[in-house]
Scaffold this active site. Structure first.
Site, mmCIF file in Angstrom:
data_model
loop_
_atom_site.group_PDB
_atom_site.id
_atom_site.type_symbol
_atom_site.label_atom_id
_atom_site.label_comp_id
_atom_site.label_asym_id
_atom_site.label_seq_id
_atom_site.Cartn_x
_atom_site.Cartn_y
_atom_site.Cartn_z
ATOM 1 C CB SER A 95 2.170 3.999 -0.043
ATOM 2 O OG SER A 95 0.954 3.382 -0.672
ATOM 3 N N GLY A 96 2.686 2.708 -3.233
ATOM 4 C CA GLY A 96 2.498 2.793 -4.799
ATOM 5 C C GLY A 96 1.020 3.150 -5.025
ATOM 6 C CB SER A 97 -2.339 1.995 -3.385
ATOM 7 O OG SER A 97 -1.960 2.304 -1.965
ATOM 8 N N GLY A 104 1.138 -1.505 -4.047
ATOM 9 C CA GLY A 104 2.203 -1.140 -4.966
ATOM 10 C C GLY A 104 3.632 -1.787 -4.440
ATOM 11 C CB THR A 105 5.202 -1.487 -1.026
ATOM 12 O OG1 THR A 105 4.030 -1.525 -0.618
ATOM 13 C CG2 THR A 105 5.559 -0.012 -1.249
#
Length: 347
Positions: A91-93, A259-260
């Site tokens: 996960s980006g965040s 983010g994804t």
């Protein structure tokens, strides 16, 4: 004195997406890799996820990230991501929040200016570049997972919605990508509940009609996510901006653009030939927060997929530093799949 079981936490958010970082109170987990440790939590100790995402300690809209020692010598630390739908491998965040918490807690010493280090996620090694100015972590850039388009502009009839055109991207999970304006949305804050209802119906319809398989990972479960795309505005030669909203769970539109989700958008723009290496896209949420994705390069993989290498940049804020007490006598707390991984101390 009473026997206490405690967890040490740093609460953070990136783009409005709250991540609760567990930095102490959990015993070492079995497993030779962070991925194996994640699988142990999922199969034998899921109580930690449920404890911190449900009442009385949390809410389902949050995420949890458990800091663990890295198993790869190239990484400074490892982390395991937990969300209401389970255990995403990336996960980006959450990565932005975890990297910030590690720096702000001193678990990774801060260096003024730009500093690079690796973290080990369940998906593997992640390159981190932190920007530190006057002792404050101002931005985190992390590598997004290699992303690609599985399905382009398919159509499906969705009950109570009608005919919907969608694309499917993989960017750490499978995403349905839909044009918000085609569905009557302008991506404003007051549309949040309607967006969640619409997305749920579309996701259920796609799940009932199609399954998706990653070219190396195979079956990674049913389609979980949907990303509403607003119009793309070009604001500079190499910079684009688009309003966005990401559905992550029944009733829940993520507070950030994710983010994804941003990586998925880059994959679609590359597939449609509208960006080139070095171009950036800022996705803007219903709450006017944003992440910036950069299209780094592309390559062919799996015999038919154009895979996009990308990075995601965002800022995380520390909300709280706390220690919570876990009382297994509390009827609101279920310790059956939790107590065996909690470190204990006497108060």
């Amino acid at each position: 004195m009473s026997h206490e079981l405690t967890l040490r936490l740093i609460d953070t958010h990136a783009g409005g997406d709250v991540s609760r970082i567990v930095i102490g109170g959990i015993d070492p987990l079995p497993g030779d890799t962070v991925r194996q440790q994640m699988e142990y939590l999922e199969n034998d100790a899921d109580g930690l996820r449920r404890l911190l995402l449900n009442e009385p300690y949390g809410i389902p809209e949050m995420s949890v990230d458990l800091i663990v020692p890295a198993t790869n010598p190239k990484a400074s630390m490892g982390y395991i991501i937990m969300e209401v739908m389970g255990y995403p491998i990336y996960s980006g965040s959450n990565t932005i929040c975890t990297a910030t918490a590690l720096l702000e807690s001193g678990l990774i010493p801060k260096q003024e200016g730009k500093q690079r280090f690796m973290l080990e996620s369940p998906a593997g090694l992640v390159q981190i570049e932190a920007l530190v100015e006057n002792g404050v972590v101002e931005a985190i850039t992390c590598g997004g997972l290699p992303s690609y388009i599985d399905t382009h502009r398919a159509r499906i009839n969705v009950p109570e919605v009608g005919d919907v055109t969608y694309s499917i991207a993989y960017s750490g999970g499978f995403y349905a990508l839909v044009d918000a304006s085609e569905l009557g949305f302008s991506l404003k804050r007051e549309e949040e509940r309607a967006l969640a209802r619409c997305a749920h119906r579309i996701v259920e319809a796609i799940q009932a009609s199609s399954g998706f398989s990653h070219y190396t990972l195979g079956d990674v479960g049913p389609l979980p996510f949907l990303h509403f795309m607003g119009p793309v505005d070009q604001v500079a030669d190499d910079f684009y901006r688009s309003r966005s909203a990401t559905y992550v769970h029944p009733g829940v539109i993520c507070r950030s653009t994710t983010g994804t989700g941003t990586s998925a958008r880059l994959a679609l723009m590359h597939y449609e030939g509208t960006i080139k290496p070095g171009d950036r896209l800022e996705t803007v949420s219903l709450r006017e927060t944003g992440f910036i994705g950069e299209f780094v390069s592309s390559r062919e993989a799996g015999g038919k997929h154009q895979v996009v290498e990308n990075t995601i940049t965002g800022k995380s804020y520390v909300l709280a530093r706390s220690e919570i007490v876990v009382n297994c006598d509390d009827r609101m707390v279920e310790c059956g799949s939790l107590h065996h991984i909690l470190s204990s101390r006497h108060g």
